[in-house]
Design a protein around this motif. Structure first.
Motif, mmCIF file in Angstrom:
data_model
loop_
_atom_site.group_PDB
_atom_site.id
_atom_site.type_symbol
_atom_site.label_atom_id
_atom_site.label_comp_id
_atom_site.label_asym_id
_atom_site.label_seq_id
_atom_site.Cartn_x
_atom_site.Cartn_y
_atom_site.Cartn_z
ATOM 1 N N GLY A 71 0.790 -1.228 0.000
ATOM 2 C CA GLY A 71 0.000 0.000 0.000
ATOM 3 C C GLY A 71 0.814 1.265 0.000
ATOM 4 O O GLY A 71 0.258 2.377 0.105
ATOM 5 N N GLY A 72 2.131 1.142 -0.122
ATOM 6 C CA GLY A 72 2.989 2.307 -0.164
ATOM 7 C C GLY A 72 3.360 2.685 -1.586
ATOM 8 O O GLY A 72 2.649 2.345 -2.541
ATOM 9 N N LEU A 73 4.483 3.372 -1.743
ATOM 10 C CA LEU A 73 4.958 3.808 -3.052
ATOM 11 C C LEU A 73 6.433 3.469 -3.212
ATOM 12 O O LEU A 73 7.230 3.655 -2.282
ATOM 13 C CB LEU A 73 4.782 5.316 -3.230
ATOM 14 C CG LEU A 73 3.443 5.871 -3.694
ATOM 15 C CD1 LEU A 73 3.560 7.371 -3.922
ATOM 16 C CD2 LEU A 73 2.956 5.183 -4.951
ATOM 17 N N GLU A 74 6.780 3.006 -4.407
ATOM 18 C CA GLU A 74 8.177 2.779 -4.779
ATOM 19 C C GLU A 74 8.552 3.848 -5.798
ATOM 20 O O GLU A 74 7.979 3.918 -6.881
ATOM 21 C CB GLU A 74 8.345 1.389 -5.376
ATOM 22 C CG GLU A 74 9.770 1.073 -5.811
ATOM 23 C CD GLU A 74 9.854 -0.232 -6.581
ATOM 24 O OE1 GLU A 74 10.267 -1.245 -5.998
ATOM 25 O OE2 GLU A 74 9.481 -0.222 -7.773
ATOM 26 N N ILE A 75 9.501 4.684 -5.423
ATOM 27 C CA ILE A 75 9.890 5.835 -6.247
ATOM 28 C C ILE A 75 11.262 5.569 -6.846
ATOM 29 O O ILE A 75 12.245 5.380 -6.120
ATOM 30 C CB ILE A 75 9.931 7.118 -5.394
ATOM 31 C CG1 ILE A 75 8.577 7.354 -4.725
ATOM 32 C CG2 ILE A 75 10.339 8.319 -6.243
ATOM 33 C CD1 ILE A 75 8.646 8.307 -3.549
ATOM 34 N N GLY A 76 11.347 5.559 -8.159
ATOM 35 C CA GLY A 76 12.616 5.324 -8.822
ATOM 36 C C GLY A 76 13.597 6.453 -8.583
ATOM 37 O O GLY A 76 13.216 7.619 -8.433
ATOM 38 N N ALA A 77 14.880 6.117 -8.563
ATOM 39 C CA ALA A 77 15.928 7.096 -8.284
ATOM 40 C C ALA A 77 15.943 8.236 -9.284
ATOM 41 O O ALA A 77 16.393 9.342 -8.966
ATOM 42 C CB ALA A 77 17.281 6.396 -8.277
ATOM 43 N N LEU A 78 15.457 7.999 -10.510
ATOM 44 C CA LEU A 78 15.519 9.012 -11.565
ATOM 45 C C LEU A 78 14.228 9.801 -11.735
ATOM 46 O O LEU A 78 14.123 10.630 -12.636
ATOM 47 C CB LEU A 78 15.899 8.353 -12.894
ATOM 48 C CG LEU A 78 17.290 7.714 -12.927
ATOM 49 C CD1 LEU A 78 17.538 7.042 -14.272
ATOM 50 C CD2 LEU A 78 18.374 8.744 -12.648
ATOM 51 N N VAL A 79 13.254 9.564 -10.874
ATOM 52 C CA VAL A 79 12.034 10.371 -10.916
ATOM 53 C C VAL A 79 12.399 11.823 -10.624
ATOM 54 O O VAL A 79 13.074 12.117 -9.637
ATOM 55 C CB VAL A 79 10.995 9.864 -9.898
ATOM 56 C CG1 VAL A 79 9.793 10.808 -9.832
ATOM 57 C CG2 VAL A 79 10.545 8.462 -10.263
ATOM 58 N N ARG A 80 11.979 12.730 -11.491
ATOM 59 C CA ARG A 80 12.306 14.147 -11.314
ATOM 60 C C ARG A 80 11.457 14.746 -10.198
ATOM 61 O O ARG A 80 10.304 14.354 -9.964
ATOM 62 C CB ARG A 80 12.103 14.918 -12.619
ATOM 63 C CG ARG A 80 12.895 14.338 -13.792
ATOM 64 C CD ARG A 80 14.401 14.291 -13.533
ATOM 65 N NE ARG A 80 15.082 13.426 -14.494
ATOM 66 C CZ ARG A 80 16.406 13.346 -14.627
ATOM 67 N NH1 ARG A 80 17.195 14.045 -13.841
ATOM 68 N NH2 ARG A 80 16.933 12.533 -15.513
#
Length: 334
Positions: A71-80
């Motif tokens: 239920g959380g979020l995975e944020i990629g390292a390259l997301v601006r």
């Protein structure tokens, strides 16, 4: 002119192998990953960073934001930063993160700056950025010119006799308050480190700012599922309204029911040598009545161990007021 090699990679494992091999082959010569470059290129121009090799990671598959099974979020390292701040789920479930990102830098920089780059953003201490000044962070053993110099914008929490530089990131303060996890790929494999443990205190080794080892690549930032019923917000106090770093800031997550604080997470920015999670403030909040007296008590607890110098002593009261106001504001929305 400082010369360096430049290589583009398409796979995270390839990036780590190349960085690890280059570091070993060059006996510690600096290798840097580059994405948006909004901090690194500045420091290279100043001569503070002098990498022998740049590895362009912009083509790695790390630019997505995905929901996790928990239920959380995975944020990629390259997301601006601009994309992360405007993501609908971030604005809905983690407003403190969206607000923190939007309070930083300018629209143009947010369009370029990456999540991992912001995570690793280096201090704005003027002595760190000046090659003619003593700085233990830049040149270990040279001294800290800031202690006897101009230190108005620098840290009052977590300092040592070797360094008083403050962490400049707004995003990092929100991540610490949200109990984010940092996923890292290294030569030995993948590991996950809590954001609260990712950043290191200066102590006697201020040149070490985080737990990364040579060749390590940050791949994702993972947010846990939002606390049901909780509200959050970010307040930043600075010398001017835009494009300025915090003198004091506060990231707050509160869960209030029937006038009582059931859960609280508090982090401060602008005042710590790392994004400053305050267990003292949280202890003062949890179980207490949601009122002004509680907000003031939490603010006093958060700054009880501050060690200001003459030029930044004002930050103690400023940070207290910042936190108390942030708590009151978030409580109203609850």
């Amino acid at each position: 002119m400082q010369t360096f090699t430049f290589q583009r990679v398409d796979d995270p494992a390839q990036a780590v192998r190349l960085a690890s091999a280059s570091t070993s082959a060059q006996q510690g010569a600096s290798v840097r990953f580059i994405a948006g470059g909004t901090t690194l290129t500045d420091l290279m121009k100043l001569g503070v960073e002098q990498p022998g090799q740049l590895i362009d990671i912009n083509h790695l598959p790390l630019a997505d934001i995905r929901a996790t099974p928990e239920g959380g979020l995975e944020i990629g390292a390259l997301v601006r930063n601009s994309d992360l701040a405007q993501h609908e789920q971030v604005k809905r479930d983690y407003p403190v993160l969206s607000e923190a990102l939007l309070s930083g830098a300018s629209g143009q920089l947010r369009n370029m700056a990456s999540t991992a780059g912001n995570l690793l953003q280096r201090t704005r201490c003027m002595y760190f950025r000046d090659n003619l000044s003593a700085c233990n962070k830049r040149e270990p053993g040279s001294g800290c010119a800031a202690i006897e110099g101009i230190h108005r914008s620098l840290a009052i929490l977590g300092t040592s006799q070797h360094c008083i530089a403050s962490n400049p990131s707004d995003m990092n303060v929100a991540l610490v308050a949200l109990d984010a996890q940092i996923r890292i790929l290294g030569a030995a494999g993948e590991r996950t480190v809590p954001a609260t443990e990712f950043f290191l205190l200066p102590g006697t080794t201020p040149e070490r700012e985080n737990v990364l080892q040579p060749g390590d690549l940050v791949t994702h930032v993972v947010l846990p599922a939002p606390v049901s019923g909780a509200h959050s917000g970010y307040l930043k106090l600075r010398d001017r309204a835009s494009y300025e770093f915090a003198l004091a800031s506060a990231a707050v997550v509160l869960h209030i029911e029937a006038g009582q604080v059931l859960d609280a997470r508090v982090a401060l920015g602008g005042v710590g040598t790392r994004p400053w999670r305050s267990a003292e403030a949280e202890h003062a909040l949890i179980g207490a009545t949601a009122n002004e007296a509680t907000w003031q008590a939490a603010a006093s607890a958060a700054l009880a161990h501050a060690q200001p110098l003459p030029g930044n002593a004002f930050k103690v009261e400023l940070a207290k007021r910042c936190l108390a106001h942030a708590l009151a504001t978030v409580a109203k929305s609850a």
